[in-house]
Design an enzyme around this catalytic site. Structure first.
Site, PDB file in Angstrom:
ATOM      1  N   HIS A  98      38.144  57.448  -7.070  1.00 14.84           N
ATOM      2  CA  HIS A  98      37.490  58.754  -6.963  1.00 14.84           C
ATOM      3  C   HIS A  98      37.814  59.387  -5.623  1.00 14.84           C
ATOM      4  CE1 HIS A  98      34.530  55.760  -5.564  1.00 14.84           C
ATOM      5  NE2 HIS A  98      34.005  56.702  -4.795  1.00 14.84           N
ATOM      6  N   VAL A  99      37.995  60.691  -5.678  1.00 18.74           N
ATOM      7  CA  VAL A  99      38.289  61.472  -4.484  1.00 18.74           C
ATOM      8  C   VAL A  99      37.075  62.342  -4.187  1.00 18.74           C
ATOM      9  CG1 VAL A  99      39.800  63.217  -3.459  1.00 18.74           C
ATOM     10  CG2 VAL A  99      40.770  61.465  -4.965  1.00 18.74           C
TER      11      VAL A  99
END
Length: 139
Positions: A98-99
């Site tokens: 996840h960013v």
């Protein structure tokens, strides 16, 4: 991976979240514990634990969504900029790539990272680290 992964469950619609983007490549949603309101997480639809686990053909399309979301956070929230970050294993609270896209404004109180800084003993030591990394690139 299935619904045992929180982010897979969100992507599948089995876990509620404030979804802001949902397509064949990625799902983006508000972080439940934001640094600032409007903090978004972008996750690949297909489970990958870390960036190195994401199949090479998926990297470009995934980061196009990250780029699009960074622009949308700035425009939609009238933010002066964004902080875009990702952890791989260490400090990764959910084991699904996840960013983080965090809206930023001057004097917003975020002081950056409190990482200890070190120095190389000399240019030779720095060169030895660079050599090790270059060697890993060559495989």
């Amino acid at each position: 991976m299935g619904v045992e992964c929180l982010f897979c469950a969100i992507a599948a619609g089995a876990q509620p979240a404030q979804i802001v983007l949902d397509d064949e490549v990625a799902v983006a949603f508000l972080d439940a514990r934001p640094v600032f309101k409007g903090h978004v997480l972008v996750v690949p639809r297909e489970h990958a634990e870390t960036l190195t686990d994401l199949p090479v053909p998926a990297v470009g399309p995934f980061f196009q969504r990250v780029q699009t979301m960074a622009a949308a956070v700035e425009e939609g929230l009238s933010a002066a900029g964004t902080f875009v970050a990702m952890n791989n294993r260490i400090s990764q609270s959910v084991a699904h790539l996840h960013v983080h896209i965090v809206p930023r404004n001057r004097k917003d109180g975020l002081r950056g990272f409190f990482w200890p800084r070190v120095k190389y003993a000399d240019e030779a030591e720095a060169a030895s680290y660079a050599d090790k990394i270059r060697s890993a690139l060559r495989g």
